[in-house]
Scaffold this motif. Structure first.
Motif, PDB file in Angstrom:
ATOM      1  N   ASP A  33      31.022   2.123   3.705  1.00 49.36           N
ATOM      2  CA  ASP A  33      30.352   2.211   2.369  1.00 49.36           C
ATOM      3  C   ASP A  33      31.063   2.919   1.529  1.00 49.36           C
ATOM      4  O   ASP A  33      31.707   4.181   1.930  1.00 49.36           O
ATOM      5  N   LEU A  34      31.250   2.442   0.551  1.00 46.04           N
ATOM      6  CA  LEU A  34      31.966   3.080  -0.890  1.00 46.04           C
ATOM      7  C   LEU A  34      31.108   3.826  -1.627  1.00 46.04           C
ATOM      8  O   LEU A  34      31.337   4.883  -2.197  1.00 46.04           O
ATOM      9  N   ILE A  35      29.825   3.265  -2.010  1.00 52.30           N
ATOM     10  CA  ILE A  35      28.945   3.932  -3.139  1.00 52.30           C
ATOM     11  C   ILE A  35      27.557   3.703  -2.648  1.00 52.30           C
ATOM     12  O   ILE A  35      27.169   2.627  -2.167  1.00 52.30           O
ATOM     13  N   LYS A  36      26.839   4.767  -2.430  1.00 53.29           N
ATOM     14  CA  LYS A  36      25.256   4.609  -2.227  1.00 53.29           C
ATOM     15  C   LYS A  36      24.711   5.529  -3.401  1.00 53.29           C
ATOM     16  O   LYS A  36      24.885   6.344  -3.688  1.00 53.29           O
ATOM     17  N   GLU A  37      23.428   4.524  -3.933  1.00 53.27           N
ATOM     18  CA  GLU A  37      22.769   5.265  -4.990  1.00 53.27           C
ATOM     19  C   GLU A  37      21.252   4.965  -4.501  1.00 53.27           C
ATOM     20  O   GLU A  37      21.057   3.696  -4.037  1.00 53.27           O
ATOM     21  N   VAL A  38      20.219   5.684  -4.846  1.00 49.59           N
ATOM     22  CA  VAL A  38      19.002   5.524  -4.799  1.00 49.59           C
ATOM     23  C   VAL A  38      18.189   5.681  -6.300  1.00 49.59           C
ATOM     24  O   VAL A  38      18.503   6.411  -7.052  1.00 49.59           O
ATOM     25  N   GLY A  39      17.635   4.590  -6.414  1.00 46.35           N
ATOM     26  CA  GLY A  39      16.678   4.520  -7.809  1.00 46.35           C
ATOM     27  C   GLY A  39      15.437   5.315  -7.668  1.00 46.35           C
ATOM     28  O   GLY A  39      14.945   5.803  -6.542  1.00 46.35           O
ATOM     29  N   ALA A  40      14.780   5.237  -8.852  1.00 47.37           N
ATOM     30  CA  ALA A  40      13.438   5.957  -9.000  1.00 47.37           C
ATOM     31  C   ALA A  40      12.246   5.198  -8.234  1.00 47.37           C
ATOM     32  O   ALA A  40      12.340   3.880  -7.888  1.00 47.37           O
ATOM     33  N   PRO A  41      11.418   5.854  -7.329  1.00 48.25           N
ATOM     34  CA  PRO A  41      10.455   5.127  -6.604  1.00 48.25           C
ATOM     35  C   PRO A  41       9.448   4.254  -7.506  1.00 48.25           C
ATOM     36  O   PRO A  41       8.909   4.421  -8.460  1.00 48.25           O
ATOM     37  N   ASN A  42       8.857   3.385  -6.537  1.00 48.78           N
ATOM     38  CA  ASN A  42       7.938   2.219  -7.454  1.00 48.78           C
ATOM     39  C   ASN A  42       6.577   2.587  -6.660  1.00 48.78           C
ATOM     40  O   ASN A  42       6.372   2.411  -5.442  1.00 48.78           O
ATOM     41  N   PRO A  43       5.476   3.076  -7.406  1.00 45.07           N
ATOM     42  CA  PRO A  43       4.272   3.624  -6.602  1.00 45.07           C
ATOM     43  C   PRO A  43       3.518   2.040  -6.283  1.00 45.07           C
ATOM     44  O   PRO A  43       3.857   1.166  -6.863  1.00 45.07           O
ATOM     45  N   PRO A  44       2.565   2.282  -5.515  1.00 45.09           N
ATOM     46  CA  PRO A  44       1.742   0.890  -5.123  1.00 45.09           C
ATOM     47  C   PRO A  44       1.230   0.114  -6.159  1.00 45.09           C
ATOM     48  O   PRO A  44       0.914   0.760  -7.089  1.00 45.09           O
ATOM     49  N   SER A  61       1.027  -1.175  -0.056  1.00 45.73           N
ATOM     50  CA  SER A  61       0.104   0.117   0.089  1.00 45.73           C
ATOM     51  C   SER A  61       0.780   1.336   0.055  1.00 45.73           C
ATOM     52  O   SER A  61       0.294   2.214   0.100  1.00 45.73           O
ATOM     53  N   ARG A  62       2.089   1.206  -0.023  1.00 46.76           N
ATOM     54  CA  ARG A  62       2.932   2.407   0.042  1.00 46.76           C
ATOM     55  C   ARG A  62       4.035   2.217  -1.328  1.00 46.76           C
ATOM     56  O   ARG A  62       4.454   1.281  -1.732  1.00 46.76           O
ATOM     57  N   GLU A  63       4.510   3.471  -1.448  1.00 47.13           N
ATOM     58  CA  GLU A  63       5.603   3.686  -2.499  1.00 47.13           C
ATOM     59  C   GLU A  63       6.855   3.050  -1.747  1.00 47.13           C
ATOM     60  O   GLU A  63       7.184   3.323  -0.692  1.00 47.13           O
ATOM     61  N   ILE A  64       7.681   2.608  -2.734  1.00 48.50           N
ATOM     62  CA  ILE A  64       9.125   1.968  -2.147  1.00 48.50           C
ATOM     63  C   ILE A  64      10.212   2.389  -3.191  1.00 48.50           C
ATOM     64  O   ILE A  64       9.848   2.629  -4.500  1.00 48.50           O
ATOM     65  N   LYS A  65      11.447   2.628  -2.901  1.00 50.47           N
ATOM     66  CA  LYS A  65      12.515   2.947  -3.385  1.00 50.47           C
ATOM     67  C   LYS A  65      13.605   2.037  -3.232  1.00 50.47           C
ATOM     68  O   LYS A  65      14.010   1.525  -2.281  1.00 50.47           O
ATOM     69  N   PRO A  66      14.030   1.505  -4.544  1.00 51.06           N
ATOM     70  CA  PRO A  66      15.164   0.616  -4.425  1.00 51.06           C
ATOM     71  C   PRO A  66      16.643   1.434  -4.180  1.00 51.06           C
ATOM     72  O   PRO A  66      16.718   2.527  -4.734  1.00 51.06           O
TER      73      PRO A  66
END
Length: 377
Positions: free
Chosen positions: A246-257, A219-224
């Motif tokens: 931690d050497l690299i951190k990246e955030v992907g586009a959100p995935n709607p419900p 029921s919620r948006e999630i982010k990879p």
């Protein structure tokens, strides 16, 4: 002694812009001795050695425990002047064809003693320095005189192990993991992810491709999210000390419900990240990729992959060095049981140094002893 021996210095010739050496490379250099007046030496030699060492302390109540361990890879000496009363040392072989021509009485002035050694083709770890341990390769000169304290000088060499992506190592094998999770608390439904990697071994500067399928039935948006992190492990007396970063951190586009999506994410390995070290018994440098889904008000499902970072291939090729004795080739990356190695002395000096670099009497190569036969070093 300082009034008579003004300087003892060890220098070597760089072979590339990075001043790094790899398996099979030849280290050519010289020991420089400057004396103010006539000086008689008992011995003068240069030692070439490689070792790993860990050391840390832990406080347990009122007791402090020391954790220490060593691992020696090789140790070989080339004598310029040898004490006539010294016993034979199995850990070194005199191969300098002009060693007998060096006088043990030095006139005032500067005296130069050329040397050359070859790094083994066998699988040894790269140079390393961490919080609780190090892997070092160094040249150490020692000058001894009767009734005087010995004088020692040394310099370290940056060694980068030659990478190996052969099928034997398994670094080209794809990886695949699946994870799903039923939401609780303030989120309902279910999320799932399927992650694939094309291989496990990556060079410095290379792009790591992550193939991700996300199914969001919650029921919620999630982010990879993606994270490459490093782990240093140090071992001594049955204990392990760990440091992670931690050497690299990246955030992907959100995935709607109530959606599903295929995502390709490229993570670029930094050019200056330290390579993995898996072939040392007391020090490990490991890397992992963590892929997880950021879910609000709930724990994040995650998948971890072991990856291996290899040094970039822009290092001198082993073929540029003089050939080693038959049967002493480079072993696959991470071989836990390396064979005993050695090198035969070549019949001619290496082509790397120019005539102007050394006098005509510069030495040939030292023959290496069997592994673990260094009780006297």
């Amino acid at each position: 002694m300082s009034l008579t021996v003004k300087k003892l210095q060890v220098t070597y010739n760089p072979i590339n812009e990075k001043n790094t050496f790899t398996n099979g490379d030849v280290v050519c250099g010289q020991v420089t001795v400057e004396v103010a007046k006539d000086c008689q030496l008992d011995s003068l030699y240069i030692k070439f050695k490689g070792k790993a060492e860990v050391l840390w302390t832990e406080r347990h109540g009122k007791t402090t425990s020391v954790y220490h361990s060593k691992d020696k890879y090789f140790s070989v000496r080339q004598y310029f002047i040898r004490d006539k009363n010294a016993k034979d040392d199995k850990s070194c072989v005199l191969t300098n064809q002009h060693s007998d021509s060096y006088s043990n009485v030095l006139a005032p002035g500067i005296h130069i003693y050329p040397f050359s050694f070859q790094f083994p083709l066998q699988n040894i770890p790269s140079s390393f320095k961490g919080a609780d341990g190090k892997i070092v390769y160094l040249l150490e000169a020692k000058l001894s005189r009767s009734m005087r304290l010995s004088k020692t000088e040394s310099t370290t060499i940056d060694f980068v192990a030659k990478p190996d992506l052969s099928p034997v190592s398994g670094l080209m094998t794809p990886q695949h993991e699946f994870k799903d999770k039923k939401m609780k608390l303030f989120t309902s439904g279910k999320v799932a992810m399927d992650v694939k990697l094309e291989k496990s071994g990556f060079f410095q500067g290379e792009g790591l491709k992550v193939l991700l399928f996300v199914k969001n039935d919650s029921s919620r948006e999630i982010k990879p999210k993606y994270c490459i992190y490093r782990k240093h492990s140090f071992f001594a007396r049955g204990k392990r000390r760990i440091h992670t970063k931690d050497l690299i951190k990246e955030v992907g586009a959100p995935n709607p419900p109530s959606t599903s999506e295929n995502v390709t994410q490229i993570l670029t390995i930094p050019h200056d990240v330290e390579p993995s070290i898996l072939n040392c018994s007391i020090i490990k440098v490991e890397h992992r990729l963590r892929v997880y889904l950021d879910v609000k008000y709930d724990s994040d499902p995650e998948i971890k992959f072991d990856i291996v970072i290899l040094p970039s291939c822009q290092v001198p090729d082993v073929a540029t060095a003089p050939p080693a004795a038959p049967g002493f080739g480079y072993e696959p990356f991470g071989n836990p049981n390396p064979q005993v190695w050695g090198f035969a002395a070549p019949q001619a000096p290496p082509a790397a140094p120019q005539p102007s670099d050394f006098p005509p009497s510069y030495g040939t190569y030292a023959v290496y002893p069997p592994l673990n036969d260094f009780s006297k070093n």
